[in-house]
Design an enzyme around this catalytic site. Structure first.
Site, PDB file in Angstrom:
ATOM      1  N   ARG A 288     -17.597  34.329  -9.487  1.00  0.00           N
ATOM      2  CA  ARG A 288     -18.732  35.261  -9.597  1.00  0.00           C
ATOM      3  C   ARG A 288     -20.057  34.514  -9.816  1.00  0.00           C
ATOM      4  NH1 ARG A 288     -18.943  40.646 -12.413  1.00  0.00           N
ATOM      5  NH2 ARG A 288     -16.725  40.497 -12.784  1.00  0.00           N
TER       6      ARG A 288
ATOM      7  N   LYS B 265       0.427  31.112 -15.572  1.00  0.00           N
ATOM      8  CA  LYS B 265       0.831  31.963 -16.669  1.00  0.00           C
ATOM      9  C   LYS B 265      -0.388  32.408 -17.482  1.00  0.00           C
ATOM     10  CE  LYS B 265       1.753  29.428 -20.794  1.00  0.00           C
ATOM     11  NZ  LYS B 265       0.504  28.906 -21.152  1.00  0.00           N
TER      12      LYS B 265
ATOM     13  N   ASP C  47       4.601  26.886 -13.517  1.00  0.00           N
ATOM     14  CA  ASP C  47       4.907  26.519 -14.892  1.00  0.00           C
ATOM     15  C   ASP C  47       4.723  25.011 -14.882  1.00  0.00           C
ATOM     16  OD1 ASP C  47       6.367  25.484 -17.142  1.00  0.00           O
ATOM     17  OD2 ASP C  47       7.049  27.534 -17.437  1.00  0.00           O
ATOM     18  N   HIS C  48       3.603  24.543 -15.423  1.00  0.00           N
ATOM     19  CA  HIS C  48       3.276  23.132 -15.174  1.00  0.00           C
ATOM     20  C   HIS C  48       4.308  22.178 -15.775  1.00  0.00           C
ATOM     21  CE1 HIS C  48       1.391  23.135 -19.183  1.00  0.00           C
ATOM     22  NE2 HIS C  48       1.422  21.832 -19.122  1.00  0.00           N
TER      23      HIS C  48
ATOM     24  N   LYS D 266       6.292  18.282 -14.258  1.00  0.00           N
ATOM     25  CA  LYS D 266       6.329  16.982 -14.945  1.00  0.00           C
ATOM     26  C   LYS D 266       7.478  16.148 -14.401  1.00  0.00           C
ATOM     27  CE  LYS D 266       4.280  18.725 -19.219  1.00  0.00           C
ATOM     28  NZ  LYS D 266       3.026  18.022 -19.371  1.00  0.00           N
TER      29      LYS D 266
ATOM     30  N   GLU E 154       2.630  19.266 -30.338  1.00  0.00           N
ATOM     31  CA  GLU E 154       1.260  18.882 -29.974  1.00  0.00           C
ATOM     32  C   GLU E 154       0.519  18.516 -31.247  1.00  0.00           C
ATOM     33  OE1 GLU E 154      -0.651  21.220 -26.606  1.00  0.00           O
ATOM     34  OE2 GLU E 154       0.569  22.710 -27.614  1.00  0.00           O
TER      35      GLU E 154
ATOM     36  N   ASP F  71       3.095  31.473 -25.562  1.00  0.00           N
ATOM     37  CA  ASP F  71       2.307  30.414 -24.928  1.00  0.00           C
ATOM     38  C   ASP F  71       3.192  29.257 -24.450  1.00  0.00           C
ATOM     39  OD1 ASP F  71      -0.297  29.204 -24.323  1.00  0.00           O
ATOM     40  OD2 ASP F  71       0.176  27.781 -25.914  1.00  0.00           O
TER      41      ASP F  71
ATOM     42  N   HIS G 292       7.572  27.447 -20.755  1.00  0.00           N
ATOM     43  CA  HIS G 292       7.843  26.008 -20.609  1.00  0.00           C
ATOM     44  C   HIS G 292       9.197  25.604 -21.206  1.00  0.00           C
ATOM     45  CE1 HIS G 292       3.771  26.041 -19.410  1.00  0.00           C
ATOM     46  NE2 HIS G 292       3.214  25.856 -20.583  1.00  0.00           N
TER      47      HIS G 292
ATOM     48  N   LYS H  39       1.586  23.531 -32.785  1.00  0.00           N
ATOM     49  CA  LYS H  39       0.298  22.836 -32.693  1.00  0.00           C
ATOM     50  C   LYS H  39       0.002  22.191 -34.044  1.00  0.00           C
ATOM     51  CE  LYS H  39      -1.689  25.409 -28.909  1.00  0.00           C
ATOM     52  NZ  LYS H  39      -1.600  24.392 -27.854  1.00  0.00           N
TER      53      LYS H  39
END
Ligand code: BG6
Length: 508
Positions: free
Chosen positions: A47, A154, A183-184, A188, A222, A241, A246, A346
């Site tokens: 946009r 996702k 789904d990254h 991998k 993480e 998440d 994953h 996290k």
């Protein structure tokens, strides 16, 4: 290597971070390795009103700053960028799609991209059905005159009901075979290596079952917090998440039966069967089998780390989990009775994703100091960072007697110096370009994963007395997560120590 057919890639949401940091650098990396189609045009759509020149400048900057493991060549960057352009439109207005179609026709004629389109939706999920529906209305999902593929990121819904609804809406516009759900984690390298390690070697598979495996542990930790994504994350939490997608995909590849071929559907049929065999967690068992936590303020090596509730965009009384650990079973012949433990969080002490297969101990302990016999061998598949494989076993300690010493057989991908480890996006975009959906999540698997987490979501949403534990940032999550192992006397593998100098575990 198969060269993809000529095509135009249309990126919706091109002014966003994903395009700048991941997609364009991944496309450049493919260009650098001559893996792109002979004729490719990349059309950025969003946009924001910007010129082609400004778009080119920003994308060049993205390539320079975010390319991974690739030699940058300025002339090559310029050539690549010359095949990109920008199109401004309001993606919510149906009429705009006719204008888009006209532009795509022109690109098609001028650049010879053969009427093949790949639409990448790097937009908020609320736009998925709007964009796909509008593309279909103007005939841009019709594969009769060139392929039409749709890639989405996702989240694929936020619970079972919305996940089902999204699939229904997408299927009204595109066939399942045209839809690529990223789904990254599946992109991998080491996640894919699970397949090769298991099915290209004769030594692991015979042991890969309830007779020899004691339990399986999967961690995705993480060290970062929510990094400015508090607004999104507070409505999501670790279960949605990371775990529903994953981690369950990694479970699928770890636990699947050998596929009949390397065909996309053969592999996805097997991971799907794993999803269908996940033993549902009964609502009354949720507090015992699923532990959730939220990071709280601490100091890590003297540095103040704000708690989750102090992050921008987060409700100061939020009960969203930034950590989840779970014990569950897979109800099939191979895995019956073998506990699977998965955790993600996290602000843990380090970034590590790994699968640990704990084998059963020897039936008898013959030697002294034999911790390996007692605890069993471990095969650790390190997905990131420092991708590799580690096997832990016992050997004789040199000298008198028969003392056993635990040793490691350790392989690091980095030792293969001539190998370029492609980024997940590089691999996945290339696969979509050649029409290979093996590493993309299929509708039925996504739905099965939602079904599995549904009782947990229900209990957490409806029962305010359900506990959420505070853990100091820089630690391995709530201490209670250890209790998941209680009956067996085992515990989580801790690749490094807690880092917090202070902060108190508590109930929130
Ligand atoms: C994303 C999540 O899907 O995966 C993020 O939305 C998370 O919250 C990220 O940080 C982790 O990915 P990786 O590749 O860094 O393990």
């Amino acid at each position: 290597m198969e060269k993809p057919n000529n095509q135009t890639m249309v990126i919706f949401g091109a002014s966003g971070d994903l395009t700048y940091r991941k997609l364009i650098p991944a496309l450049y990396a493919l260009y650098n390795q001559q893996m792109l189609p002979e004729k490719l045009h990349v059309l950025g759509v969003s946009r924001t009103a910007i010129t082609d020149e400004a778009f080119h400048e920003k994308m060049t900057d993205g390539i320079r700053n975010f390319s991974e493991n690739i030699h940058l060549n300025e002339q090559q960057i310029e050539e690549f960028i010359s095949h990109t352009s920008y199109f401004q439109m309001d993606m919510s207005l149906p009429d705009e799609y006719l204008r888009l179609k006209t532009t795509l026709n022109k690109i098609n004629i001028n650049e010879g991209t053969d009427g093949n389109y790949m639409f990448y939706l790097s937009t908020p999920p609320s736009m998925f059905s709007v964009i796909s529906g509008n593309l279909a209305k103007v005939g841009l999902s019709n594969p009769s005159n060139g392929f039409k593929r749709l890639i989405i990121e996702k989240p694929f819904g936020y619970d079972l009901e919305s996940g089902l609804m999204l699939n229904r809406q997408l299927h009204e516009a595109f066939n399942e075979s045209q839809i690529y759900r990223i789904d990254h984690y599946l992109g991998k390298e080491t996640v894919q290596n699970l397949l090769v390690m298991r099915f290209a070697n004769g030594i692991f598979e015979p042991l890969w079952n309830r007779n020899y495996v004691d339990h399986v542990e999967i961690t995705s930790a993480e060290s970062i917090g929510v990094e400015g994504r508090g607004g999104y994350y507070d409505g999501s939490g670790a279960l949605r998440d990371m775990l529903q997608n994953h981690l369950l995909q990694v479970v699928g590849l770890t636990a699947m039966e050998p596929p009949s071929s390397m065909d996309a559907d053969a592999i996805r049929n097997e991971t799907m069967k794993v999803m269908q065999s996940l033993k549902p967690i009964r609502e009354e068992d949720v507090p015992r089998q699923v532990i959730r936590g939220q990071y709280i303020t601490s100091h890590v090596r003297g540095e103040y780390i704000p708690g989750y509730r102090d992050e921008k965009g987060v409700n100061p009384e939020s009960r969203t989990e930034t950590f989840v650990a779970m014990k569950f079973f897979i109800d099939n012949w191979r895995w019956s009775g073998v506990p699977f433990y998965i955790r993600t969080g996290k602000r843990l002490p380090t970034r590590v994703t790994e699968v640990v297969v704990h084998f059963k101990p020897t039936p008898q302990s013959l030697f002294q100091n034999d911790d390996t016999c007692k605890s069993g061998n471990q095969l650790i598949i390190r997905i990131q960072p420092d991708e590799g494989i580690l096997l832990k076993f016992g050997l004789k300690q040199p000298g008198t007697g028969f003392n056993v010493k635990g040793v490691n057989m350790d392989f690091h991908y980095s030792e293969l110096s001539d190998v370029h480890l492609p980024s997940a996006y590089e691999r996945l975009i290339y696969d979509a370009m050649i029409g290979d959906s093996t590493l993309y999540a299929r509708a039925d698997a996504v739905e099965a994963a939602w079904k599995f987490v549904a009782p947990i979501q229900k209990v957490w949403n409806n029962d305010p007395s359900q506990k959420i534990y505070g853990y100091p940032a820089g630690t391995w999550g709530p201490e209670n997560a250890e209790a998941l192992f209680e009956e067996k006397g085992d515990g989580w593998r801790y690749p490094c120590k807690n880092l917090a100098d202070d902060g108190e575990y508590c109930e929130l």
